[in-house]
Scaffold this active site. Structure first.
Site, mmCIF file in Angstrom:
data_model
loop_
_atom_site.group_PDB
_atom_site.id
_atom_site.type_symbol
_atom_site.label_atom_id
_atom_site.label_comp_id
_atom_site.label_asym_id
_atom_site.label_seq_id
_atom_site.Cartn_x
_atom_site.Cartn_y
_atom_site.Cartn_z
ATOM 1 N N GLY A 1 -60.548 -96.420 37.175
ATOM 2 C CA GLY A 1 -60.648 -97.230 38.384
ATOM 3 C C GLY A 1 -59.315 -97.388 39.089
ATOM 4 O O GLY A 1 -59.246 -97.369 40.323
ATOM 5 N N ALA A 2 -58.252 -97.531 38.302
ATOM 6 C CA ALA A 2 -56.914 -97.672 38.897
ATOM 7 C C ALA A 2 -56.512 -96.394 39.627
ATOM 8 O O ALA A 2 -55.930 -96.443 40.720
ATOM 9 C CB ALA A 2 -55.896 -98.010 37.814
ATOM 10 N N ASP B 1 -61.390 -94.228 20.476
ATOM 11 C CA ASP B 1 -62.113 -92.995 20.177
ATOM 12 C C ASP B 1 -61.404 -92.106 19.164
ATOM 13 O O ASP B 1 -61.914 -91.041 18.827
ATOM 14 C CB ASP B 1 -62.334 -92.194 21.463
ATOM 15 C CG ASP B 1 -63.192 -92.931 22.481
ATOM 16 O OD1 ASP B 1 -63.879 -93.895 22.082
ATOM 17 O OD2 ASP B 1 -63.174 -92.540 23.661
ATOM 18 N N GLU C 1 -47.571 -57.599 41.671
ATOM 19 C CA GLU C 1 -47.244 -56.414 42.448
ATOM 20 C C GLU C 1 -46.514 -55.366 41.606
ATOM 21 O O GLU C 1 -46.706 -54.166 41.798
ATOM 22 C CB GLU C 1 -46.367 -56.799 43.653
ATOM 23 C CG GLU C 1 -47.041 -57.742 44.640
ATOM 24 C CD GLU C 1 -46.735 -59.199 44.348
ATOM 25 O OE1 GLU C 1 -46.590 -59.976 45.314
ATOM 26 O OE2 GLU C 1 -46.660 -59.572 43.142
ATOM 27 N N THR D 1 -58.125 -95.565 25.086
ATOM 28 C CA THR D 1 -58.999 -94.438 24.738
ATOM 29 C C THR D 1 -58.607 -93.840 23.394
ATOM 30 O O THR D 1 -59.463 -93.532 22.556
ATOM 31 C CB THR D 1 -58.938 -93.363 25.844
ATOM 32 O OG1 THR D 1 -59.460 -93.913 27.055
ATOM 33 C CG2 THR D 1 -59.737 -92.135 25.468
ATOM 34 N N TRP E 1 -72.153 -88.382 20.731
ATOM 35 C CA TRP E 1 -71.786 -87.685 21.954
ATOM 36 C C TRP E 1 -72.856 -87.922 23.000
ATOM 37 O O TRP E 1 -74.052 -87.793 22.722
ATOM 38 C CB TRP E 1 -71.658 -86.189 21.696
ATOM 39 C CG TRP E 1 -70.600 -85.853 20.685
ATOM 40 C CD1 TRP E 1 -70.765 -85.527 19.389
ATOM 41 C CD2 TRP E 1 -69.204 -85.806 20.909
ATOM 42 N NE1 TRP E 1 -69.567 -85.263 18.783
ATOM 43 C CE2 TRP E 1 -68.583 -85.431 19.706
ATOM 44 C CE3 TRP E 1 -68.412 -86.055 22.037
ATOM 45 C CZ2 TRP E 1 -67.209 -85.302 19.592
ATOM 46 C CZ3 TRP E 1 -67.056 -85.906 21.919
ATOM 47 C CH2 TRP E 1 -66.461 -85.533 20.708
ATOM 48 N N GLY F 1 -60.733 -94.445 29.980
ATOM 49 C CA GLY F 1 -61.772 -95.440 30.134
ATOM 50 C C GLY F 1 -61.897 -95.935 31.567
ATOM 51 O O GLY F 1 -61.204 -95.458 32.481
ATOM 52 N N ARG G 1 -59.337 -77.268 22.388
ATOM 53 C CA ARG G 1 -59.953 -76.459 21.332
ATOM 54 C C ARG G 1 -60.996 -75.555 21.979
ATOM 55 O O ARG G 1 -62.188 -75.839 22.001
ATOM 56 C CB ARG G 1 -60.578 -77.372 20.265
ATOM 57 C CG ARG G 1 -59.545 -78.285 19.616
ATOM 58 C CD ARG G 1 -60.114 -79.169 18.529
ATOM 59 N NE ARG G 1 -61.090 -80.132 19.003
ATOM 60 C CZ ARG G 1 -60.760 -81.290 19.589
ATOM 61 N NH1 ARG G 1 -59.486 -81.608 19.787
ATOM 62 N NH2 ARG G 1 -61.701 -82.127 19.982
ATOM 63 N N ARG H 1 -59.194 -78.520 29.692
ATOM 64 C CA ARG H 1 -57.940 -78.939 29.049
ATOM 65 C C ARG H 1 -56.999 -77.752 28.905
ATOM 66 O O ARG H 1 -55.802 -77.850 29.178
ATOM 67 C CB ARG H 1 -58.223 -79.535 27.671
ATOM 68 C CG ARG H 1 -58.893 -80.903 27.661
ATOM 69 C CD ARG H 1 -59.016 -81.382 26.222
ATOM 70 N NE ARG H 1 -59.787 -82.617 26.089
ATOM 71 C CZ ARG H 1 -60.076 -83.190 24.922
ATOM 72 N NH1 ARG H 1 -59.665 -82.633 23.791
ATOM 73 N NH2 ARG H 1 -60.781 -84.315 24.878
#
Length: 376
Positions: free
Chosen positions: A303-304, A207, A59, A203, A177, A298, A214, A191
């Protein structure tokens, strides 16, 4: 002017304000994204949006541009003008001082410090206030801020990338990928828009993930939250080499004698049944003014989160590939014996990204919340 014609104009100018508000998507947090348009005789005479915490609200910018032309004009604001002194003076007072004749508000502010008081102050000054124009769109823009105010929890998005047959990696663990370049760039945009990126030790170790944003539009890095119950990720791992803020979450009983750099903070919490208390962790992030959490992990952690009903939105990237039965699955969920007990989702949108498809889906009860019909 007929009511229908006025409604058409209100929608038009509020959409302009929402488009302006979007410009703060990468920078406004933990504040909400807000846009304002000031209109005199159907002409835009001032506009603005909130860019960064501590800087003027939408405003203020719009009123500065409008100047004396704000007298008798209509202000379209995507969120109720604030009524309290924070880092900046109350915007409701600025609108009153400028002598606008009408204020159109998309959404009442869920912040308890405002919560209708800005609207009341404007009406007490004799200004006509109309609320609810394009309200659903305004809620969608600030789901994280609304969630933090109404539930004391951030809005949690669970990212999943999978093949057409529902697999996330080959049996040997290779997953880079599955999706193409456009989908991966889209992930980095999410992200960059998030206050925090949540991941697991598994993870990061499997990985070599770093979980930074990025993306060409990224102007700040999210807090990287690492769930590492047993403190498996060593201090010299590349994840910690990047000096953007990290929050390690470990079990309260784990011995940890490493000397951690200043950008790495550790949160110690008691585990239950060999699991970190996920809701408590998310509540802590809300206390740290995190509005939106982007989760990449993962099958076990995913799942949790699903089982605990902590996922507010699923962002699923589907690639036109078939990985086969021996490949890794998407989620570790308990076995269901009846269809009425399985989690049910509402498909919100489908977006083509190169050869891939992004599916945005919400649990049914979250889809109602996102439309503003309930608040919890």
């Amino acid at each position: 002017m007929t009511d229908a014609a006025q409604a058409h104009l209100d929608n038009h100018f509020m959409q302009m304000a929402l488009t302006l508000a979007e410009r703060g998507r990468f920078t406004a947090a933990p504040n909400p994204c807000v846009g304002c348009v000031i209109v005199a005789q159907q002409e835009v005479v001032g506009s603005g949006y909130h860019e960064r915490p501590g800087e003027p609200h939408a405003e203020v910018f719009a009123l500065r541009e409008a100047g004396a032309r704000a007298h008798g004009a209509t202000a379209y604001v995507t969120l109720e003008p604030c009524s309290h002194f924070g880092r900046t003076p109350p915007c409701a007072d600025g609108l009153i001082k400028a002598k606008v004749s009408r204020v159109v508000v998309a959404l009442q502010d869920p912040n308890p410090l405002v919560a209708g008081q800005g609207i009341e102050r404007l009406r007490a000054a004799g200004i006509q206030v109309d609320v609810g124009v394009l309200e659903t769109a305004a809620r969608q823009l600030n789901l994280g801020f609304i969630s933090r105010m109404e539930r004391q929890l951030p809005w949690v998005r669970l990212k999943m990338a999978m093949s057409l047959d529902g697999r996330t990696a080959l049996s040997n663990g290779r997953s880079q990928w599955i999706t193409g370049e456009q989908a991966r760039l889209d992930v980095h945009r999410y992200r960059a828009c998030s206050g925090a990126v949540l991941t697991s030790a598994r993870t990061v170790l499997m990985d070599q993930a770093r979980m930074t944003a990025r993306h060409p539009e990224a102007q700040q890095q999210p807090l990287r939250v690492l769930l590492d119950r047993r403190a498996e990720v060593a201090v010299d791992h590349p994840f910690f080499a990047i000096s953007t803020p990290v929050l390690r979450v470990v079990d309260a009983t784990v011995e940890d004698r490493a000397h951690w750099p200043a950008h790495v903070q550790t949160l110690r919490v008691p585990s239950a049944q060999q699991r970190l208390p996920l809701q408590s962790v998310l509540a802590e992030l809300a206390q740290q003014q995190i509005n939106e959490v982007w989760t990449e992990c993962g099958a076990e952690l995913a799942g949790a989160l699903v089982s605990a009903d902590l996922v507010d939105e699923y962002v699923i990237y589907m690639a036109p590939k078939l990985l086969g039965d021996s490949s890794r699955g998407l989620l570790q969920l308990p076995e269901f014996s009846q269809l009425e007990h399985v989690p049910q989702l509402h498909f919100q949108s489908f977006t083509r990204l190169g050869e891939d498809i992004r599916i945005n889906a919400l649990p049914l009860h979250r889809s109602v919340m996102a439309r503003g019909e309930v608040t919890s």
